[in-house]
Design a protein around this motif. Sequence first.
Motif, PDB file in Angstrom:
ATOM      1  N   UNK A  83       0.844  -1.191   0.000  1.00 26.22           N
ATOM      2  CA  UNK A  83       0.000   0.000   0.000  1.00 26.22           C
ATOM      3  C   UNK A  83       0.876   1.236   0.000  1.00 26.22           C
ATOM      4  N   UNK A  84       0.653   2.123   0.953  1.00 26.41           N
ATOM      5  CA  UNK A  84       1.482   3.335   1.059  1.00 26.41           C
ATOM      6  C   UNK A  84       2.672   3.131   1.995  1.00 26.41           C
ATOM      7  N   UNK A  85       2.793   1.952   2.577  1.00 27.60           N
ATOM      8  CA  UNK A  85       3.948   1.639   3.417  1.00 27.60           C
ATOM      9  C   UNK A  85       4.984   0.842   2.648  1.00 27.60           C
ATOM     10  N   UNK A  86       6.118   0.570   3.276  1.00 26.11           N
ATOM     11  CA  UNK A  86       7.141  -0.213   2.583  1.00 26.11           C
ATOM     12  C   UNK A  86       8.105  -0.853   3.569  1.00 26.11           C
ATOM     13  N   UNK A  87       8.773  -1.893   3.081  1.00 28.55           N
ATOM     14  CA  UNK A  87       9.772  -2.634   3.849  1.00 28.55           C
ATOM     15  C   UNK A  87      11.046  -2.681   3.015  1.00 28.55           C
ATOM     16  N   UNK A  88      12.157  -2.275   3.602  1.00 35.35           N
ATOM     17  CA  UNK A  88      13.441  -2.224   2.890  1.00 35.35           C
ATOM     18  C   UNK A  88      14.262  -3.490   3.106  1.00 35.35           C
ATOM     19  N   UNK A  89      15.314  -3.622   2.314  1.00 34.12           N
ATOM     20  CA  UNK A  89      16.245  -4.754   2.356  1.00 34.12           C
ATOM     21  C   UNK A  89      15.564  -6.070   1.970  1.00 34.12           C
ATOM     22  N   UNK A  90      14.773  -6.000   0.924  1.00 36.33           N
ATOM     23  CA  UNK A  90      14.117  -7.197   0.391  1.00 36.33           C
ATOM     24  C   UNK A  90      14.767  -7.540  -0.950  1.00 36.33           C
ATOM     25  N   UNK A  91      15.412  -8.684  -1.015  1.00 33.27           N
ATOM     26  CA  UNK A  91      16.138  -9.079  -2.221  1.00 33.27           C
ATOM     27  C   UNK A  91      15.183  -9.436  -3.353  1.00 33.27           C
ATOM     28  N   UNK A  92      15.593  -9.241  -4.610  1.00 33.26           N
ATOM     29  CA  UNK A  92      14.748  -9.630  -5.753  1.00 33.26           C
ATOM     30  C   UNK A  92      14.351 -11.104  -5.714  1.00 33.26           C
ATOM     31  N   UNK A  93      15.278 -11.958  -5.251  1.00 30.94           N
ATOM     32  CA  UNK A  93      14.980 -13.394  -5.187  1.00 30.94           C
ATOM     33  C   UNK A  93      13.874 -13.698  -4.175  1.00 30.94           C
ATOM     34  N   UNK A  94      13.797 -12.875  -3.134  1.00 34.50           N
ATOM     35  CA  UNK A  94      12.737 -13.048  -2.139  1.00 34.50           C
ATOM     36  C   UNK A  94      11.401 -12.614  -2.726  1.00 34.50           C
ATOM     37  N   UNK A  95      11.397 -11.480  -3.419  1.00 31.06           N
ATOM     38  CA  UNK A  95      10.182 -11.009  -4.070  1.00 31.06           C
ATOM     39  C   UNK A  95       9.670 -12.027  -5.082  1.00 31.06           C
ATOM     40  N   UNK A  96      10.577 -12.714  -5.763  1.00 29.38           N
ATOM     41  CA  UNK A  96      10.200 -13.655  -6.823  1.00 29.38           C
ATOM     42  C   UNK A  96       9.990 -15.085  -6.315  1.00 29.38           C
ATOM     43  N   UNK A  97      10.186 -15.330  -5.023  1.00 30.06           N
ATOM     44  CA  UNK A  97      10.156 -16.695  -4.496  1.00 30.06           C
ATOM     45  C   UNK A  97       8.810 -17.367  -4.778  1.00 30.06           C
ATOM     46  N   UNK A  98       8.869 -18.532  -5.416  1.00 24.38           N
ATOM     47  CA  UNK A  98       7.659 -19.266  -5.775  1.00 24.38           C
ATOM     48  C   UNK A  98       7.698 -20.688  -5.238  1.00 24.38           C
ATOM     49  N   UNK A  99       6.527 -21.229  -5.010  1.00 25.90           N
ATOM     50  CA  UNK A  99       6.364 -22.647  -4.707  1.00 25.90           C
ATOM     51  C   UNK A  99       5.457 -23.218  -5.788  1.00 25.90           C
ATOM     52  N   UNK A 100       6.067 -23.838  -6.777  1.00 22.17           N
ATOM     53  CA  UNK A 100       5.353 -24.477  -7.881  1.00 22.17           C
ATOM     54  C   UNK A 100       4.302 -23.566  -8.511  1.00 22.17           C
ATOM     55  N   UNK A 101       4.755 -22.374  -8.927  1.00 19.16           N
ATOM     56  CA  UNK A 101       3.880 -21.461  -9.650  1.00 19.16           C
ATOM     57  C   UNK A 101       3.143 -20.456  -8.795  1.00 19.16           C
ATOM     58  N   UNK A 102       3.220 -20.582  -7.476  1.00 20.36           N
ATOM     59  CA  UNK A 102       2.557 -19.636  -6.579  1.00 20.36           C
ATOM     60  C   UNK A 102       3.605 -18.734  -5.929  1.00 20.36           C
ATOM     61  N   UNK A 103       3.528 -17.435  -6.255  1.00 22.57           N
ATOM     62  CA  UNK A 103       4.417 -16.478  -5.620  1.00 22.57           C
ATOM     63  C   UNK A 103       4.033 -16.357  -4.145  1.00 22.57           C
ATOM     64  N   UNK A 104       4.972 -16.646  -3.254  1.00 23.23           N
ATOM     65  CA  UNK A 104       4.676 -16.724  -1.829  1.00 23.23           C
ATOM     66  C   UNK A 104       4.169 -15.396  -1.276  1.00 23.23           C
TER      67      UNK A 104
END
Length: 342
Positions: free
Chosen positions: A239-260
């Motif tokens: 939303x209008x908030x944010x969390x820093x120090x999040x790696x691209x690999x974490x943002x993209x982390x999937x479990x068999x087609x479902x982005x966590x």
Amino acid sequence: MRKVVSEALGNRPARLVQIINETEPQKEFARYGFRSFDRQFLIADARVISDPRPKIWNAWGKDQVYLTAPMDLAPSIGPALTMTALPPDKHHYSGRGGHVFALWKDAAATDPNISPTVLTQLAKTYGAPVDPVDVFAYVAALLAHPAYVERFRDDLIQPGLRVPLTADAALFAEAAKLGREVIWLHTFGDRFAGGHPAGAPRVATNPPTVPKGGAIPSTPDGFPDSLDYDAAARRLKVGTGHIDNVAPEVWAYEVSGKNVLRQWFSYRRKDRERPLIGDKRKPSPLGDLQPEHWLPEYTSELINVLNVLTLLVELEPKQADLLKRVIDGPLIPASRLGGGVR
């Protein structure tokens, strides 16, 4: 509504009253493994659960670990299996089907869910007794990362996960140690925490953090309805908030087609009419019963999830290297084994 349900869930006694005639307030709530890396709460009453599976609940205890994996289709990306210390939902792995394997058959953790034939064969091969927990951890180390799926993608066209068993005692011990670390992360620090600080796992350097000015609003007007990512800033925008120090690999982390992260957020956003679930059924009217604002515990749990995923991503190269060395080394033929985790 009028059926008398006699099934008890673990140490929670059954209420032998038709739900339509119930007069007592509901007091039994339990945390459970809803999806991979998504812990939620449910009413722990078999009368209101479509598929209560009492056998799983009855085996739950302080040392229990449940492994969930797809067995009727091939995993597409990410870990081939995930773990939880909580009773898991039927669709825990990725929101569509899956199978549950418990480490222990009983809540007291005295009866391992590992074939005696496997334990005997491993003991003969390694020249020493084998701890059932180490077998479970070995499986976690070899299969709970993307390299397994990539390495065996062609073989996995035929559904069902297969575990290469090393004949090298030292390599087995190394894998079991690493697997305990993996399970510690998957269970948010609830299992195999030896040597780690108490509580949920935390990244030591530059952990995911809500910076000054990044707080996610807790007002109805500020209830977040969007989740996005700024790769340049390594920032997760809620939303209008944010969390820093999040790696691209974490943002993209999937479990068999479902982005966590997207799936996790879909059950907590302002508009939950179409969460990222495995089926396309019309949402239940019960979905309208939700908080009118973003809860502080949502932020706390999101920080927990981000720390866990960050640490898992960091472990992936070690797991990939271990898998390669196991495959390149001597293996125990499947013909010597009578079964595995049951």
